[in-house]
Design a protein around this motif. Structure first.
Motif, short mmCIF file in Angstrom:
data_model
loop_
_atom_site.label_atom_id
_atom_site.label_comp_id
_atom_site.label_asym_id
_atom_site.label_seq_id
_atom_site.Cartn_x
_atom_site.Cartn_y
_atom_site.Cartn_z
N ASN B 28 4.10 5.24 0.57
CA ASN B 28 2.80 3.96 0.49
C ASN B 28 4.32 3.19 -0.75
O ASN B 28 3.91 2.66 -1.88
N HIS B 29 5.15 3.17 -0.69
CA HIS B 29 6.59 2.96 -1.90
C HIS B 29 6.66 1.94 -1.86
O HIS B 29 6.93 1.36 -0.20
N ASN B 30 7.27 0.63 -2.54
CA ASN B 30 7.60 -0.29 -2.30
C ASN B 30 8.41 -0.61 -1.99
O ASN B 30 9.83 -0.96 -1.99
N TYR B 31 10.04 0.64 -2.68
CA TYR B 31 11.20 0.49 -3.16
C TYR B 31 12.29 1.33 -1.78
O TYR B 31 11.17 2.48 -1.59
N SER B 49 15.00 -2.81 -0.42
CA SER B 49 14.01 -3.97 -0.17
C SER B 49 13.16 -3.46 -1.66
O SER B 49 12.65 -2.36 -1.63
N VAL B 50 12.34 -3.80 -2.24
CA VAL B 50 11.06 -4.10 -3.20
C VAL B 50 10.53 -4.27 -3.17
O VAL B 50 9.34 -4.30 -3.79
N GLY B 51 9.65 -4.74 -1.75
CA GLY B 51 9.00 -4.64 -1.07
C GLY B 51 8.82 -5.44 0.18
O GLY B 51 9.29 -6.03 0.80
N ALA B 52 7.29 -5.18 1.08
CA ALA B 52 7.30 -5.61 1.98
C ALA B 52 7.63 -7.48 1.91
O ALA B 52 7.37 -7.99 0.96
N ARG B 68 12.15 -6.68 6.61
CA ARG B 68 10.69 -4.91 5.51
C ARG B 68 9.41 -6.21 6.15
O ARG B 68 9.31 -6.89 5.45
N THR B 71 5.07 -2.27 4.87
CA THR B 71 5.61 -1.24 3.41
C THR B 71 6.13 0.25 4.30
O THR B 71 6.97 0.71 3.54
N SER B 93 13.48 6.31 -0.20
CA SER B 93 12.30 5.54 -0.85
C SER B 93 11.44 5.90 -2.03
O SER B 93 11.79 7.42 -2.59
N PRO B 96 7.46 3.19 -7.66
CA PRO B 96 6.94 1.92 -8.90
C PRO B 96 7.64 1.72 -10.33
O PRO B 96 8.61 0.87 -10.37
#
Lengths: 115, 113
Positions: B28-31, B49-52, B68, B71, B93, B96
């Protein structure tokens, strides 16, 4: 400009001896510093990091690293090397003054531990 | 918890062909990041990518594209493969917090002939 230098392409150490893998960095702000290890045909694995506080950081597999702000260095150390420590080691830095917070990577140092 | 997985492990492409390198993480990593590692060299950032729905170029983005949509997934697309793209590609990945370490996949070894 931000940069990371690992001045030795290869380090050779006899098993049981202490080892040091060197890393120096250049950033404009305060750094977060990381060491990763890569075994043959594998991805990188995190070893340890410096964020703030105590200059001596302990990590996985008995490794430690010393942050020296005046010398802008973050050398990786281990008191007694094992043959299984043979791998490629990467130092990386994140410059807190850089809003992108990207990691800057060194070119890597190949560590060879001889029985 | 599989961490970061990449497929395929190996691939040989002919010049001009295209392919997609897959990357999935279950933390569940955003990065998320794509790197290439050339022989005897360190890692070079291709895209991140910093998020979807949010991606940005890294140091060496030319010849590559990313998306992306979720997530978990961060595929890397090579269009019109060139010999200069022969490399090992790593996906990574992280969590946060700025000092979170990156978790790496096992890599894809790509040869373009």
């Amino acid at each position: 400009a931000q940069s990371v230098a690992q001045p030795e392409d290869q380090v050779n150490v006899a098993e049981g001896n202490p080892l040091t893998v060197k890393c120096t960095y250049s950033v404009s702000g305060n750094p977060y510093l990381f060491w990763y290890v890569q075994y043959p045909n594998r991805g990188l694995q995190f070893l340890l990091k410096y964020i703030t506080g105590d200059n001596l950081v302990k990590g996985s597999y008995g490794f430690e690293a010393e942050f020296n702000k005046s010398q802008t260095s973050f050398h990786l150390k281990k008191p007694s090397a094992l043959v299984s420590d043979s791998a490629l080691y990467f130092c990386a830095v994140r410059d807190l003054a850089d809003s992108n917070y990207q990691l800057i990577w060194g070119a890597g140092t190949k560590l060879i531990i001889k029985p | 918890n599989a961490g970061v997985t990449q497929t395929p492990k190996f691939r040989i492409l002919k010049i001009g062909q295209s392919m997609t390198l897959q990357c999935t993480q279950d933390m569940n990593h955003n990065y998320m990041y794509w790197y290439r590692q050339d022989p005897g060299m360190g890692l070079k950032l291709i895209y991140y990518s910093v998020g979807a729905g949010i991606t940005d170029k890294g140091e060496v983005p030319n010849g590559y594209n990313v998306s992306r949509s979720t997530t978990e997934d961060f595929p890397l697309r090579l269009e019109l493969a060139a010999p200069s793209q022969t490399s090992v590609y790593f996906c990574a990945s992280r969590g946060p917090i700025r000092y979170n370490e990156q978790f790496f996949g096992p890599g894809t070894r790509l040869t373009v002939l």
